[in-house]
Write an enzyme that holds these catalytic residues in place. Structure first.
Site: not given
Lengths: 494, 313
Positions: A253-255, A309, A275, A406, A258
């Site tokens: 998913g998103s940083t 991604c 990831e 992103e 994360g």
């Protein structure tokens, strides 16, 4: 002369209309999918009501119609799911011979293939991506992941991870909305092959294919508790990854999310793979096979509406060919067919959620405000649903937000470079490091460049190619750990 | 309607080589992927009906056998005029393609029909003959009334790097054609790489081809989707550079309606819709026509007629 200006002239980018071959609508039938009005979580082999009594609605992003109500799992439900996974791990799955585990995975893979059309239509309804992608990419790749890992189940001693590698235990897995079933397969197939059990939470906007997968697990007679699906939004995810009964956390998913998970897991002894986001560079040298490079750039950013991604969201073009390349690129992008995701000829589907659409719009507006030049494919957008036209920004610099952040949408940022050194420096000048593409007909330059790119995947004269045997994962803020291949097994073996 | 822009004759083989080898490379994997992607286009109902009729009008109905006779050619001509005797709404084909000694027979059989007579020439299919013989072959076919000449290039010279010889032969044949249209057969199955297909396409276009054609039909592989795609890219790029439109003719291996429709989809999306015209796209075929007619009847009536309801000529 027929008086037509060459590409890049006045008509460059105009849609080619009046073709004697206008494709008639070719919608895939919805008849194969039977939607229930409401869905409950799948825990210990049963679909039983969540204790919270709360539901959220999942929508068809292409039309705005509600598809179903899906339970929101709370603490009691996550507890129950983790306990069921623990029980299944200790009493059935951990000690089952690998060859037997493999049989279940082969069976699941075959059922995915048998029900592929149904799954593809359901995924398209819930996600908004074109049926040709769910049919030709998501579903076959998900099946391939189960087939591949089924083969590993009785060969773990040969994975190079010790003579008798042991499973980790209960895996808490959270997957995103961009490839709902495929990301589930990336998580569940290796976990199960290695002898772990799983509690997986699908994204709140795309839970339906995971619930269909739960049905497939039942059809395959998978022992209760080996796979559990808990639905809900962010809070459910937090409960799951923070659960003390989980031995391993895997998140895609998103940083931003994360980071939060890394913080929550730190010091607990749980194993973690992440990831996360990316800002992949597609480097096109002046000696590239131009037509195929154009195609690869288009695939790189417009596949799955750019909700990828590892998308090639930055195009780094050698300055000497930039103008000609961009003419051809615009020409090609103009041919993309945006519309009904169930139509077999649709190339670009709907944006998955209103929130994501808002984010894309905000970043695109920032691109224009910061001085980059936007070009948009001349396609009509449907009136209902979430849509964003394929967009190419030129005149982008490293400092622009659209070069650094992103976007996760059909928006390409084009930058130029003069020398190979500059290309590599610009490509690596990002907090992310998930993917990159290199386009050149010169083998030595390909290798020189690939060696210097800090990215988990470097595609050579292609883009967005996936295979279960190939490890996938990132550098830097794109996360850590690998999924797929022998490397991916490492995350699930002690 | 179409106008070829014959480029100035190259100064030397070296100059021509530099031009052809300066073209961007072709990535075979990427081409295969693009062709496979376009093959998934779904052409149904009204679009399919339009595509079938268009494909019929693009057929160069061909017989190129040692055993060809005037009787065989006359039968083919009758088929070309009225492909489906049971359904007068089926359009005639574009041309009948025969060996040069049968041109006069074909011209006579097709008089007043609007169907053109095309003749293979220049020592078809091998192309291994002195230039004088090739030119005599061409002139005779034109004198007998052929409106279109399908010549073969000297693949030996091409593969040996003697591009100038290939260029000069095409220019000479073009001159011998006079008003007749020139289709240049590259015999892509013998050129082996897609880089060579692109170079041969550009070579032929610059030397004056009105059409570039994949194959003689005597060599396999013939009109593969990848080959046709690269040739369509060449004519498209040539138009972008010069404004002139050159046609493309796949020949050999296109046997079913599905194959034909896939070719039309490539024409539509690679070259552009202006090529969806018998003046710019032809399909060299024989057995294809009956499959098109069968599918056409099925779309109209909802049932598949048996093969015996269509004529074998």
């Amino acid at each position: 002369m027929d008086g037509r200006p060459p590409a890049g002239g006045a008509d460059a980018g105009a849609p080619r209309t009046g073709s004697p071959l206008e494709y008639a609508p070719a919608p895939e039938s919805r008849a194969q999918v039977v939607l229930e009005p409401g869905y409950e979580p799948f825990i210990d082999g049963e679909f039983a009501p969540a204790k919270t009594g709360e539901y959220l609605t999942t929508w068809n992003p292409a039309t705005g119609e509600p598809l179903a109500e899906v339970a929101v799992c709370g603490e009691a439900d996550v507890d129950r799911a983790v306990a069921a996974a623990r029980r299944a791990y200790e009493t059935v799955w951990r000690d089952m011979p690998g060859a037997e585990r493999g049989k279940y995975l082969f069976r699941i893979a075959r059922i995915i293939q048998e029900r592929s059309r149904e799954i593809a239509v359901l995924e398209t309804l819930d996600n908004g991506k074109p049926i040709k992608e769910t049919r030709d990419a998501d579903v076959p790749l998900a099946a391939a992941h189960f087939f591949y890992h089924a083969g590993w189940a009785d060969k773990l001693a040969y994975a190079g991870l010790g003579r008798d590698p042991r499973p980790v235990g209960v895996c808490a897995q959270v997957v995103p909305w961009n490839f709902p079933l495929l990301m589930l397969a990336w998580k569940i197939a290796p976990a199960l092959a290695a002898g772990n059990t799983a509690v997986l939470k699908p994204a709140e906007t795309t839970p339906l294919s995971a619930l269909l997968f739960a049905e497939i697990c039942r059809e395959a007679d998978l022992p209760p508790g080996v796979v559990n699906i808990v639905t809900g939004a962010g809070e459910t995810g937090r409960l799951l990854v923070g659960h003390p009964g989980a031995d391993k956390v895997a998140f895609t998913g998103s940083t931003g999310v994360g980071r939060g998970i890394a913080r929550a897991v730190a010091g607990t002894g749980k194993r973690l793979t992440l990831e996360l986001g990316g800002k992949g560079a597609n480097i096109v040298y002046d000696d590239a096979a131009v037509d195929q490079a154009v195609e690869g750039v288009v695939t790189g950013i417009f596949f799955n509406q750019g909700h990828v991604c590892c998308a090639g969201s930055r195009l780094l073009l050698q300055e000497s060919i930039a103008e000609e390349f961009l003419d051809r690129l615009r020409d090609r992008v103009s041919l993309l067919r945006l519309g009904d995701p169930l139509d077999k000829n649709t190339d670009i589907g709907a944006i998955n959620s209103a929130a994501q659409l808002e984010r894309i719009r905000e970043l695109a507006a920032a691109g224009e405000a910061e001085g980059a030049e936007a070009w948009t494919a001349p396609c009509a957008l449907p009136e209902r649903g979430n849509w964003f036209p394929p967009t190419v920004f030129t005149g982008v610099t490293q400092a622009h937000r659209i070069a650094r952040e992103e976007i996760f949408g059909p928006v390409l940022s084009v930058l130029t470079f003069r020398t190979p050194d500059e290309a590599v420096a610009k490509a690596n000048n990002t907090p992310y490091g998930l993917s990159a593409g290199v386009w050149t007909e010169k083998g030595s330059r390909m290798l020189w460049t690939a060696q210097r790119l800090r990215a988990g995947v470097v595609w050579s004269n292609t883009f967005n190619e996936f295979d279960p045997a190939s490890p996938f994962g990132g550098y830097k803020e794109s996360g850590y750990g690998r999924e797929g291949g022998r490397h991916g097994l490492e995350a699930y073996l002690g | 309607m179409q106008q070829t822009a014959i480029a100035e004759a190259p100064a030397s083989n070296r100059a021509l080589r530099d031009f052809l080898h300066g073209l961007p490379g072709v990535d075979e994997v990427g081409v295969a992927k693009r062709a496979a992607g376009l093959a998934t286009r779904s052409v149904k109902t009204t679009a399919k009906a339009a595509a079938i009729d268009l494909a019929v009008r693009m057929v160069d109905l061909t017989t190129l056998e040692g055993a060809d006779t005037p009787g065989k050619v006359r039968a083919l001509a009758a088929k070309a005029r009225r492909p489906d005797p049971a359904d007068p709404s089926a359009p005639p084909v574009a041309a009948v393609c025969v060996y040069s000694d049968l041109v006069a027979t074909a011209v006579q059989a097709l008089r007043g029909s609007g169907v053109a007579v095309a003749s293979v020439a220049t020592a078809f299919p091998a192309g291994r003959a002195p230039l004088e013989a090739k030119l005599a072959d061409t002139r005779r076919a034109v004198a007998d009334g052929a409106a279109e000449i399908d010549m073969v290039i000297d693949r030996g010279a091409f593969l040996a790097g003697d591009y100038l010889k290939v260029d000069e032969e095409i220019r000479a044949v073009k001159e011998a054609c006079g008003a007749a249209h020139l289709k240049v057969i590259l015999e892509t199955g013998e050129l082996a790489t897609l880089d060579n297909v692109r170079r041969a396409s550009w070579l032929a276009i610059r030397a004056g081809a009105d059409f570039i054609k994949t194959s003689t039909g005597k060599v396999s592989p013939a009109a593969t989707p990848q080959t046709v795609l690269v040739m369509l890219q060449a004519v498209r790029e040539h138009r972008d550079r010069t404004g002139a439109l050159v046609g493309v003719k796949p020949a050999g291996g296109i046997r079913t309606t599905k194959d034909a429709v896939r070719n039309l989809v490539m024409v539509n999306e690679i070259a552009g819709p202006e090529w969806l015209d018998p003046a710019l796209f032809r399909i060299g075929a024989s057995s294809l026509l009956n499959d098109l007619l069968m599918q056409r009847t099925r779309l109209g009536t909802g049932t598949y007629p048996g093969p015996d309801y269509f004529t074998i000529d």
